[in-house]
Design a protein around this motif. Structure first.
Motif, PDB file in Angstrom:
ATOM      1  N   UNK A  44       0.840  -1.199   0.000  1.00  0.00           N
ATOM      2  CA  UNK A  44       0.000   0.000   0.000  1.00  0.00           C
ATOM      3  C   UNK A  44       0.874   1.247   0.000  1.00  0.00           C
ATOM      4  N   UNK A  45       1.161   1.795  -1.163  1.00  0.00           N
ATOM      5  CA  UNK A  45       2.090   2.921  -1.246  1.00  0.00           C
ATOM      6  C   UNK A  45       1.673   4.123  -0.403  1.00  0.00           C
ATOM      7  N   UNK A  46       0.369   4.335  -0.212  1.00  0.00           N
ATOM      8  CA  UNK A  46      -0.094   5.481   0.574  1.00  0.00           C
ATOM      9  C   UNK A  46      -0.398   5.096   2.024  1.00  0.00           C
ATOM     10  N   UNK A  47      -0.196   3.828   2.363  1.00  0.00           N
ATOM     11  CA  UNK A  47      -0.440   3.382   3.737  1.00  0.00           C
ATOM     12  C   UNK A  47      -1.913   3.194   4.053  1.00  0.00           C
ATOM     13  N   UNK A  48      -2.773   3.279   3.028  1.00  0.00           N
ATOM     14  CA  UNK A  48      -4.207   3.113   3.278  1.00  0.00           C
ATOM     15  C   UNK A  48      -4.574   1.635   3.232  1.00  0.00           C
ATOM     16  N   UNK A  49      -5.712   1.308   3.840  1.00  0.00           N
ATOM     17  CA  UNK A  49      -6.258  -0.040   3.780  1.00  0.00           C
ATOM     18  C   UNK A  49      -7.557   0.010   2.985  1.00  0.00           C
ATOM     19  N   UNK A  50      -7.806  -1.047   2.166  1.00  0.00           N
ATOM     20  CA  UNK A  50      -7.126  -2.337   2.068  1.00  0.00           C
ATOM     21  C   UNK A  50      -5.963  -2.311   1.089  1.00  0.00           C
ATOM     22  N   UNK A  51      -5.182  -3.430   1.161  1.00  0.00           N
ATOM     23  CA  UNK A  51      -4.196  -3.759   0.137  1.00  0.00           C
ATOM     24  C   UNK A  51      -4.116  -5.278   0.104  1.00  0.00           C
ATOM     25  N   UNK A  52      -3.635  -5.791  -1.024  1.00  0.00           N
ATOM     26  CA  UNK A  52      -3.482  -7.246  -1.129  1.00  0.00           C
ATOM     27  C   UNK A  52      -2.083  -7.590  -1.628  1.00  0.00           C
ATOM     28  N   UNK A  53      -1.695  -8.838  -1.363  1.00  0.00           N
ATOM     29  CA  UNK A  53      -0.496  -9.420  -1.965  1.00  0.00           C
ATOM     30  C   UNK A  53      -0.918 -10.790  -2.469  1.00  0.00           C
ATOM     31  N   UNK A  54      -0.999 -10.907  -3.789  1.00  0.00           N
ATOM     32  CA  UNK A  54      -1.463 -12.155  -4.399  1.00  0.00           C
ATOM     33  C   UNK A  54      -0.268 -12.822  -5.058  1.00  0.00           C
ATOM     34  N   UNK A  55       0.433 -13.631  -4.272  1.00  0.00           N
ATOM     35  CA  UNK A  55       1.604 -14.341  -4.801  1.00  0.00           C
ATOM     36  C   UNK A  55       2.677 -13.396  -5.316  1.00  0.00           C
ATOM     37  N   UNK A  56       2.845 -12.252  -4.647  1.00  0.00           N
ATOM     38  CA  UNK A  56       3.864 -11.280  -5.049  1.00  0.00           C
ATOM     39  C   UNK A  56       3.301 -10.105  -5.832  1.00  0.00           C
ATOM     40  N   UNK A  57       2.053 -10.229  -6.328  1.00  0.00           N
ATOM     41  CA  UNK A  57       1.411  -9.081  -6.981  1.00  0.00           C
ATOM     42  C   UNK A  57       0.715  -8.253  -5.911  1.00  0.00           C
ATOM     43  N   UNK A  58       1.144  -6.999  -5.782  1.00  0.00           N
ATOM     44  CA  UNK A  58       0.622  -6.149  -4.712  1.00  0.00           C
ATOM     45  C   UNK A  58      -0.280  -5.073  -5.293  1.00  0.00           C
ATOM     46  N   UNK A  59      -1.378  -4.809  -4.579  1.00  0.00           N
ATOM     47  CA  UNK A  59      -2.334  -3.824  -5.077  1.00  0.00           C
ATOM     48  C   UNK A  59      -3.080  -3.201  -3.903  1.00  0.00           C
ATOM     49  N   UNK A  60      -3.285  -1.885  -3.990  1.00  0.00           N
ATOM     50  CA  UNK A  60      -4.079  -1.168  -2.989  1.00  0.00           C
ATOM     51  C   UNK A  60      -5.317  -0.595  -3.664  1.00  0.00           C
ATOM     52  N   UNK A  61      -6.235  -0.120  -2.832  1.00  0.00           N
ATOM     53  CA  UNK A  61      -7.495   0.523  -3.236  1.00  0.00           C
ATOM     54  C   UNK A  61      -8.580  -0.525  -3.459  1.00  0.00           C
ATOM     55  N   UNK A  62      -9.673  -0.358  -2.714  1.00  0.00           N
ATOM     56  CA  UNK A  62     -10.735  -1.378  -2.744  1.00  0.00           C
ATOM     57  C   UNK A  62     -11.307  -1.588  -4.146  1.00  0.00           C
ATOM     58  N   UNK A  63     -11.535  -0.520  -4.879  1.00  0.00           N
ATOM     59  CA  UNK A  63     -12.145  -0.688  -6.206  1.00  0.00           C
ATOM     60  C   UNK A  63     -11.176  -1.354  -7.167  1.00  0.00           C
ATOM     61  N   UNK A  64      -9.903  -0.953  -7.121  1.00  0.00           N
ATOM     62  CA  UNK A  64      -8.898  -1.595  -7.975  1.00  0.00           C
ATOM     63  C   UNK A  64      -8.829  -3.081  -7.670  1.00  0.00           C
ATOM     64  N   UNK A  65      -8.875  -3.415  -6.383  1.00  0.00           N
ATOM     65  CA  UNK A  65      -8.787  -4.827  -5.984  1.00  0.00           C
ATOM     66  C   UNK A  65     -10.031  -5.594  -6.466  1.00  0.00           C
ATOM     67  N   UNK A  66     -11.208  -4.980  -6.337  1.00  0.00           N
ATOM     68  CA  UNK A  66     -12.430  -5.663  -6.788  1.00  0.00           C
ATOM     69  C   UNK A  66     -12.388  -5.945  -8.293  1.00  0.00           C
ATOM     70  N   UNK A  67     -11.895  -4.987  -9.058  1.00  0.00           N
ATOM     71  CA  UNK A  67     -11.783  -5.205 -10.508  1.00  0.00           C
ATOM     72  C   UNK A  67     -10.756  -6.284 -10.825  1.00  0.00           C
ATOM     73  N   UNK A  68      -9.632  -6.287 -10.090  1.00  0.00           N
ATOM     74  CA  UNK A  68      -8.607  -7.330 -10.268  1.00  0.00           C
ATOM     75  C   UNK A  68      -9.211  -8.707  -9.963  1.00  0.00           C
TER      76      UNK A  68
END
Ligand SMILES: N[C@@H](CCC(=O)N[C@@H](CS)C(=O)NCC(=O)O)C(=O)O
Length: 207
Positions: A44-68
């Motif tokens: 999470x580059x901005x330190x906000x929650x949520x963030x995920x780590x999917x086998x080394x793929x990292x992503x923050x932002x709830x909407x971005x994660x839902x689309x992923x």
């Protein structure tokens, strides 16, 4: 997949509900925002929650994660395929995350977070302003949009997740939707929060 962020966060709950709906195994690490955990910071580059780590793929932002998640685990679909339904679902997601979130979280911040987690007194005037001034036009707007069990088309979608998620915190703060004034909204939110996916996310909230 690792999901970072306390389950008390409405944004984290969006991700937990989506994972439960799609039956995707995951490990929940209920950190607070800006937690010093280096793995979380990397996700999470901005330190906000949520963030995920999917086998080394990292992503923050709830909407971005839902689309992923939608592309990686397409079934059951939570993003409508029809263009108009898609447009409306994205609109509700943004409405929930921006216009609605601010005033809807006030009772939880003032009555739960401040006294129990921050050692600060509740500002009941702020709660009254949210309940009596800021939220009614937004509730009126939602009341006009509800025509069935789901906000968009005839299936549960990201629109329902994003609108309902903050009402869990609203209820924790002993705030209620006036069912006499907003009968459709009141019944709709009760139905969505009763889904097994929301129950699973609620069970994960501790932390
Ligand atoms: N647009 C982000 C917003 C996430 C967000 O603001 N989360 C809050 C917790 S509910 C947070 O991390 N706040 C800390 C901050 O804003 O610095 C998302 O959808 O994930």
């Amino acid at each position: 997949m690792i999901v970072y962020g306390t389950g008390y966060s409405p944004y984290v709950r969006k991700v937990l509900v989506s994972l439960a709906e799609k039956n995707v195994p995951h490990e929940h690490r209920p950190v607070m925002f800006h937690a010093p955990d280096p793995d979380f910071q990397a996700a999470s580059p901005l330190g906000k929650i949520p963030a995920i780590d999917d086998g080394g793929f990292r992503l923050a932002d709830s909407s971005a994660i839902l689309w992923y998640l939608e592309r990686k685990h397409p079934s059951p679909a939570l993003v409508p395929a029809d263009p108009q339904a898609l447009g409306r679902a994205v609109w509700f997601d943004k409405f929930g995350d921006t216009e609605l979130f601010g005033p809807l979280i006030v009772p939880f911040v003032e009555r739960v977070m401040k006294p129990n987690m921050m050692g600060k007194p509740t500002d009941e005037a702020a709660v009254t302003k949210a309940l009596d001034t800021d939220l009614p036009p937004l509730f009126d707007c939602l009341e006009r949009q509800i025509a069935g069990s789901y906000l968009v088309g005839d299936a549960f979608s990201i629109a329902d997740i994003s609108i309902a998620t903050g009402f869990y915190n609203f209820h924790l703060a002993e705030a209620r939707i006036d069912a006499g004034r907003w009968p459709k909204l009141s019944a709709y939110i009760a139905e969505i929060l009763a889904r097994p996916s929301f129950k699973a996310a609620q069970d994960a909230r501790k932390g």
